[in-house]
Scaffold this active site. Structure first.
Site, PDB file in Angstrom:
ATOM      1  CG  HIS A  13      -1.872   1.283   0.901  1.00  0.00           C
ATOM      2  ND1 HIS A  13      -2.857   1.413  -0.047  1.00  0.00           N
ATOM      3  CD2 HIS A  13      -1.726   2.516   1.444  1.00  0.00           C
ATOM      4  CE1 HIS A  13      -3.287   2.654  -0.072  1.00  0.00           C
ATOM      5  NE2 HIS A  13      -2.613   3.339   0.816  1.00  0.00           N
ATOM      6  CE1 TYR A  23      -1.891   7.387  -0.931  1.00  0.00           C
ATOM      7  CE2 TYR A  23      -1.377   5.724   0.706  1.00  0.00           C
ATOM      8  CZ  TYR A  23      -2.304   6.453  -0.002  1.00  0.00           C
ATOM      9  OH  TYR A  23      -3.641   6.241   0.195  1.00  0.00           O
ATOM     10  CG  HIS A  42      -8.455   1.941  -7.590  1.00  0.00           C
ATOM     11  ND1 HIS A  42      -8.675   3.223  -7.153  1.00  0.00           N
ATOM     12  CD2 HIS A  42      -7.435   1.456  -6.827  1.00  0.00           C
ATOM     13  CE1 HIS A  42      -7.829   3.501  -6.159  1.00  0.00           C
ATOM     14  NE2 HIS A  42      -7.057   2.449  -5.950  1.00  0.00           N
ATOM     15  CG  PHE A  43      -4.238  -0.793 -10.516  1.00  0.00           C
ATOM     16  CD1 PHE A  43      -3.533  -0.874 -11.702  1.00  0.00           C
ATOM     17  CD2 PHE A  43      -4.682  -1.982  -9.935  1.00  0.00           C
ATOM     18  CE1 PHE A  43      -3.314  -2.089 -12.314  1.00  0.00           C
ATOM     19  CE2 PHE A  43      -4.470  -3.202 -10.535  1.00  0.00           C
ATOM     20  CZ  PHE A  43      -3.783  -3.254 -11.740  1.00  0.00           C
ATOM     21  CG  HIS A  44      -4.992   0.773 -15.693  1.00  0.00           C
ATOM     22  ND1 HIS A  44      -5.156  -0.440 -15.088  1.00  0.00           N
ATOM     23  CD2 HIS A  44      -3.976   0.618 -16.586  1.00  0.00           C
ATOM     24  CE1 HIS A  44      -4.286  -1.310 -15.590  1.00  0.00           C
ATOM     25  NE2 HIS A  44      -3.556  -0.693 -16.499  1.00  0.00           N
ATOM     26  NE  ARG A  72      -6.470  -7.544  -9.822  1.00  0.00           N
ATOM     27  CZ  ARG A  72      -5.610  -7.013  -8.937  1.00  0.00           C
ATOM     28  NH1 ARG A  72      -5.938  -6.922  -7.655  1.00  0.00           N
ATOM     29  NH2 ARG A  72      -4.435  -6.592  -9.312  1.00  0.00           N
ATOM     30  NE  ARG A  73      -4.028 -10.692  -9.375  1.00  0.00           N
ATOM     31  CZ  ARG A  73      -4.790 -10.595  -8.281  1.00  0.00           C
ATOM     32  NH1 ARG A  73      -5.915 -11.262  -8.185  1.00  0.00           N
ATOM     33  NH2 ARG A  73      -4.399  -9.832  -7.295  1.00  0.00           N
TER      34      ARG A  73
HETATM   35 FE1  HAS Z   1      -5.624   2.142  -4.348  1.00  0.00          FE
HETATM   36  C1  HAS Z   1      -5.989  -1.290  -4.725  1.00  0.00           C
HETATM   37  C2  HAS Z   1      -7.749   2.114  -1.684  1.00  0.00           C
HETATM   38  C3  HAS Z   1      -5.093   5.528  -3.881  1.00  0.00           C
HETATM   39  C4  HAS Z   1      -2.983   2.024  -6.558  1.00  0.00           C
HETATM   40  N1  HAS Z   1      -4.692   0.665  -5.452  1.00  0.00           N
HETATM   41  C5  HAS Z   1      -5.005  -0.678  -5.471  1.00  0.00           C
HETATM   42  C6  HAS Z   1      -4.122  -1.372  -6.382  1.00  0.00           C
HETATM   43  C7  HAS Z   1      -3.235  -0.426  -6.863  1.00  0.00           C
HETATM   44  C8  HAS Z   1      -3.613   0.845  -6.283  1.00  0.00           C
HETATM   45  C9  HAS Z   1      -2.089  -0.679  -7.825  1.00  0.00           C
HETATM   46  O1  HAS Z   1      -8.912   0.027   0.221  1.00  0.00           O
HETATM   47  C10 HAS Z   1      -4.188  -2.860  -6.733  1.00  0.00           C
HETATM   48  C11 HAS Z   1      -3.211  -3.704  -6.019  1.00  0.00           C
HETATM   49  C12 HAS Z   1      -3.347  -5.145  -6.442  1.00  0.00           C
HETATM   50  O2  HAS Z   1      -2.745  -5.520  -7.460  1.00  0.00           O
HETATM   51  O3  HAS Z   1      -4.114  -5.877  -5.810  1.00  0.00           O
HETATM   52  N2  HAS Z   1      -6.339   3.553  -3.056  1.00  0.00           N
HETATM   53  C13 HAS Z   1      -7.220   3.335  -2.063  1.00  0.00           C
HETATM   54  C14 HAS Z   1      -7.520   4.603  -1.394  1.00  0.00           C
HETATM   55  C15 HAS Z   1      -6.764   5.568  -2.023  1.00  0.00           C
HETATM   56  C16 HAS Z   1      -6.024   4.893  -3.050  1.00  0.00           C
HETATM   57  C17 HAS Z   1      -8.456   4.813  -0.254  1.00  0.00           C
HETATM   58  N3  HAS Z   1      -4.312   3.503  -5.081  1.00  0.00           N
HETATM   59  C18 HAS Z   1      -4.253   4.841  -4.748  1.00  0.00           C
HETATM   60  C19 HAS Z   1      -3.166   5.469  -5.444  1.00  0.00           C
HETATM   61  C20 HAS Z   1      -2.559   4.479  -6.202  1.00  0.00           C
HETATM   62  C21 HAS Z   1      -3.304   3.258  -5.959  1.00  0.00           C
HETATM   63  C22 HAS Z   1      -2.777   6.918  -5.293  1.00  0.00           C
HETATM   64  C23 HAS Z   1      -1.394   4.527  -7.104  1.00  0.00           C
HETATM   65  C24 HAS Z   1      -0.646   5.561  -7.342  1.00  0.00           C
HETATM   66  N4  HAS Z   1      -6.695   0.700  -3.404  1.00  0.00           N
HETATM   67  C25 HAS Z   1      -7.450   0.888  -2.305  1.00  0.00           C
HETATM   68  C26 HAS Z   1      -7.941  -0.411  -1.833  1.00  0.00           C
HETATM   69  C27 HAS Z   1      -7.440  -1.376  -2.691  1.00  0.00           C
HETATM   70  C28 HAS Z   1      -6.660  -0.651  -3.670  1.00  0.00           C
HETATM   71  C29 HAS Z   1      -8.799  -0.693  -0.667  1.00  0.00           C
HETATM   72  C30 HAS Z   1      -7.661  -2.901  -2.611  1.00  0.00           C
HETATM   73  C31 HAS Z   1      -8.710  -3.338  -3.525  1.00  0.00           C
HETATM   74  C32 HAS Z   1      -8.835  -4.854  -3.547  1.00  0.00           C
HETATM   75  O4  HAS Z   1      -9.838  -5.354  -3.028  1.00  0.00           O
HETATM   76  O5  HAS Z   1      -7.954  -5.526  -4.065  1.00  0.00           O
HETATM   77  C33 HAS Z   1      -6.711   7.045  -1.616  1.00  0.00           C
HETATM   78  O6  HAS Z   1      -5.393   7.392  -1.272  1.00  0.00           O
HETATM   79  C34 HAS Z   1      -7.224   7.956  -2.680  1.00  0.00           C
HETATM   80  C35 HAS Z   1      -7.280   9.405  -2.240  1.00  0.00           C
HETATM   81  C36 HAS Z   1      -7.420  10.335  -3.412  1.00  0.00           C
HETATM   82  C37 HAS Z   1      -8.280  11.328  -3.532  1.00  0.00           C
HETATM   83  C38 HAS Z   1      -8.298  12.196  -4.761  1.00  0.00           C
HETATM   84  C39 HAS Z   1      -7.844  13.639  -4.473  1.00  0.00           C
HETATM   85  C40 HAS Z   1      -7.775  14.413  -5.743  1.00  0.00           C
HETATM   86  C41 HAS Z   1      -6.717  15.165  -6.127  1.00  0.00           C
HETATM   87  C42 HAS Z   1      -6.758  15.801  -7.491  1.00  0.00           C
HETATM   88  C43 HAS Z   1      -6.390  17.277  -7.518  1.00  0.00           C
HETATM   89  C44 HAS Z   1      -6.700  17.828  -8.868  1.00  0.00           C
HETATM   90  C45 HAS Z   1      -5.821  18.492  -9.680  1.00  0.00           C
HETATM   91  C46 HAS Z   1      -6.245  18.898 -11.045  1.00  0.00           C
HETATM   92  C47 HAS Z   1      -4.437  18.796  -9.296  1.00  0.00           C
HETATM   93  C48 HAS Z   1      -9.220  11.668  -2.453  1.00  0.00           C
HETATM   94  C49 HAS Z   1      -5.526  15.371  -5.269  1.00  0.00           C
HETATM   95  C50 HAS Z   1      -7.090  20.111 -11.031  1.00  0.00           C
HETATM   96  C51 HAS Z   1      -7.432  20.392 -12.425  1.00  0.00           C
HETATM   97  C52 HAS Z   1      -8.094  21.483 -12.839  1.00  0.00           C
HETATM   98  C53 HAS Z   1      -8.377  21.636 -14.285  1.00  0.00           C
HETATM   99  C54 HAS Z   1      -8.506  22.570 -11.913  1.00  0.00           C
HETATM  100 CU    CU Z   2      -3.857   0.027  -0.721  1.00  0.00          CU
END
Ligand code: HAS
Ligand code: CU
Length: 549
Positions: free
Chosen positions: A224, A228, A376-378, A439-440
């Site tokens: 996990h 980050y 999600h992860f893409h 998946r997979r």
């Molecule tokens: Fe995740 C599974 C929960 C974030 C990657 N995640 C995965 C897997 C990957 C991955 C690779 O709780 C699969 C692993 C595998 O092979 O089994 N993930 C979360 C949560 C967050 C989260 C709560 N994940 C990420 C990030 C990743 C990533 C970041 C990669 C970089 N994830 C999970 C969970 C699983 C999971 C379970 C397990 C699922 C399962 O059952 O297998 C949080 O950190 C997300 C918080 C993000 C936000 C978004 C904030 C928005 C922002 C945008 C700002 C906008 C801008 C643009 C700058 C709240 C900061 C403005 C533009 C204008 C034009 C104004």
């Molecule tokens: Cu995770």
């Protein structure tokens, strides 16, 4: 004011990191679309038969090269840049960092041999009892240790800087890079222990069996926070570079930015059980605690969204933008680096919300191991992170090589094509997951496809094809830039958005390491300690290895 200059040697060293990253991207990204095509029923794997034996071998190459190698090399290169440029001093011991880098290169090559020989078709999570050739584990170990060594080089450089500047606030880009490095060093202890105490001796035949439950627990201890480690370098750019590029903006709050990084350090590791909600060996109470901590780590990302968008709004209004949202149009969208990062940020909203769905225990029971998860992860690693890194390379590569960016218009198109391809691809994967598609799995070959999946599987293929076009465009732009005969007229300016308020006025506790580091370690011990202790005490090295490919 002229900016601090990196030496030619330093630029080359960072350039090597980027070259390795982009080569990994080139090979790995070739296999992504192949999987997508397979889902759509256009299976090209049989044509690759002598070289690539199966869908799973392709999936392993894709996951290892894109998720692990492209990211890690790009990150180590970018962090090296940030430490040197941020602290305005050379690395304390360049040889040490070079040793680390070459260890990583040797590690990738060592792991690549068994993967290409179809001796390590274990996917990027390498869950036992799938058993790979020992060189796969040795290679991964070298990559991780090499990245540690480079990190020690950063810490030594920081210590030297601190001695010379005892009362200054750590410049933000260096600060963010050091926190990211420390997070990485702490969290990789999980896979280090997993490989060195179980997987490697097991694959060498020194021990007979393995304990899959304990191995998964070690893996997600790292797995996990790994996400980050990928994300924070993009955040450094979004906070401290993008607002400037987007229109002369300033960082809205230096203090909030620093606080977000500290929260990531403290909260990123002790929540790995959200990947193990369905594992029978983990008591529900620990799953609950890890779920709560997962919701906590959502906050630093919300703070980031708030701060970065406020910084961008400042830039947009400075460019004459008005209205609630119309200022967005005034951002510097024609700059490919800006377009790529803004589009990456927009899709990250959806990726983040999908993360919350994953993290919710009862919803996870429906989503786990379905296509929703790669959906999600893409959006996260393959867009928020990858598209941001592409955007960063659009100014960093000209900076490092002194060559003009080849056809910025094409680079901008590349970013948009990625954005569109990813919307189609990930949306259909999310829906497929909700419809129960696993998946997979090579779904194109599955005999049980319900009719309602068909249109979505087709869209997966279409999205994959569009992403393939964008990936090729990226490689063309990078290649043409590196070999461009046109050089930049003057040094490329490094985009640094200064903070609205002098960072010297931010609270001193935001620049003190010990409370945060002790806090992070204490929380890990409290939240992982008892369960790990229990699992190690009851270790059952009983499972034989399987080779199912
Ligand atoms: Fe995740 C599974 C929960 C974030 C990657 N995640 C995965 C897997 C990957 C991955 C690779 O709780 C699969 C692993 C595998 O092979 O089994 N993930 C979360 C949560 C967050 C989260 C709560 N994940 C990420 C990030 C990743 C990533 C970041 C990669 C970089 N994830 C999970 C969970 C699983 C999971 C379970 C397990 C699922 C399962 O059952 O297998 C949080 O950190 C997300 C918080 C993000 C936000 C978004 C904030 C928005 C922002 C945008 C700002 C906008 C801008 C643009 C700058 C709240 C900061 C403005 C533009 C204008 C034009 C104004
Ligand atoms: Cu995770």
């Amino acid at each position: 004011m002229t900016q601090y200059q990196l030496s030619t040697g330093e630029k080359k060293f960072i350039g090597w990191h980027l070259l390795a990253a982009i080569l990994a991207f080139a090979v790995g990204s070739f296999f992504g679309p192949l999987q997508a095509f397979e889902h759509a029923g256009w299976d090209l794997y049989p044509y690759l038969k002598p070289l690539i034996k199966s869908y799973y071998q392709g999936l392993t190459i894709h996951g290892v090269l894109n998720a692990l190698v492209w990211t890690t090399f790009f990150i180590m290169g970018f962090l090296t840049f940030n430490v040197i440029f941020g602290l305005k001093r050379p690395l304390k011991n360049m040889t040490l960092n070079k040793v680390g880098f070459w260890m990583m290169v040797v590690g990738v090559l060592t792991a690549a041999v068994p993967i290409l020989a179809n001796e390590a078709t274990v996917l990027f999570t390498f869950y036992p009892p799938l058993k790979a050739n020992p060189f796969f584990y040795i290679g991964l170990t070298l990559v991780v240790v090499g990245s540690w060594v480079e990190g020690w080089g950063f810490f030594m450089t920081y210590a030297a800087w601190r001695k010379e500047h005892p009362n200054e606030r750590t410049p933000f880009i260096a600060f963010g890079s050091l926190v990211t490095t420390l997070l990485w060093q702490i969290c990789t202890l999980g896979v280090a222990v997993e490989i060195l105490t179980m997987l490697l001796p097991w694959s060498l035949g020194l021990i007979e069996g393995v304990d899959p439950q304990l191995a998964r627990t070690y893996f997600w201890f790292t797995g996990h926070p790994l996400v980050y480690f990928w994300l924070l370098p993009a955040y450094i750019s979004w906070y401290a570079m993008l607002p400037k590029q987007a229109g002369g903006g300033k960082m809205f709050s230096d203090s909030l930015a620093r606080l977000a990084f500290w929260l990531f350090l403290v909260l990123s590791t002790p929540l790995g059980f959200h990947h193990q909600y369905v594992d029978p060996g983990v008591p529900p109470v620990w799953k609950f605690i890890h779920a709560m901590l997962t919701f906590s780590v959502f906050f630093p990302s919300l703070m980031t969204a708030f701060t970065v968008i406020a910084s961008l709004e400042y830039a947009g209004r400075k460019q004459g933008g008005t209205g609630t949202l119309r200022w967005i149009g005034k951002l510097n969208w024609s700059n490919p680096s800006v377009a790529a990062q803004l589009l990456a940020g927009i899709l990250f909203f959806f990726g983040g919300i999908g993360g919350l769905a994953n993290a919710s225990y009862n919803v996870n029971l429906v989503l786990h191991n379905t296509a929703f998860v790669p959906g999600h992860f893409h959006l996260t690693v393959a867009t928020a992170v990858t598209l941001s890194f592409m955007g960063i390379s659009y100014w960093l590569v000209p900076y490092l090589t002194g060559k003009k960016l080849w056809q910025p218009k094409w680079a901008t198109i590349q970013a948009w094509v990625w954005f569109i391809g990813m919307i189609i691809f990930s949306n259909s994967m999310h829906v497929l997951g909700l419809l129960g598609a696993p998946r997979r799995v090579p779904l194109g070959l599955a005999p049980y496809i319900p009719a309602e999946w068909n249109s979505r599987l087709f869209q997966v293929g279409v999205g994959g094809a569009i992403l393939f076009v964008s990936g090729v465009l990226y490689l063309v732009v990078m290649y043409k830039t590196a070999t461009n005969k046109q050089t930049v007229e003057s040094e490329v300016e490094v985009p640094i958005a200064e903070a609205m308020q002098d960072p010297a006025l931010s609270p001193v506790w935001l620049d003190r390491w010990s409370p945060w580091v002790y806090g992070a370690l204490a929380l890990i011990v409290i939240v992982y300690g008892p369960q790990l202790f229990d699992m190690i005490k009851n270790i059952a090295l009983t499972s034989p290895g399987f080779r199912v490919w």
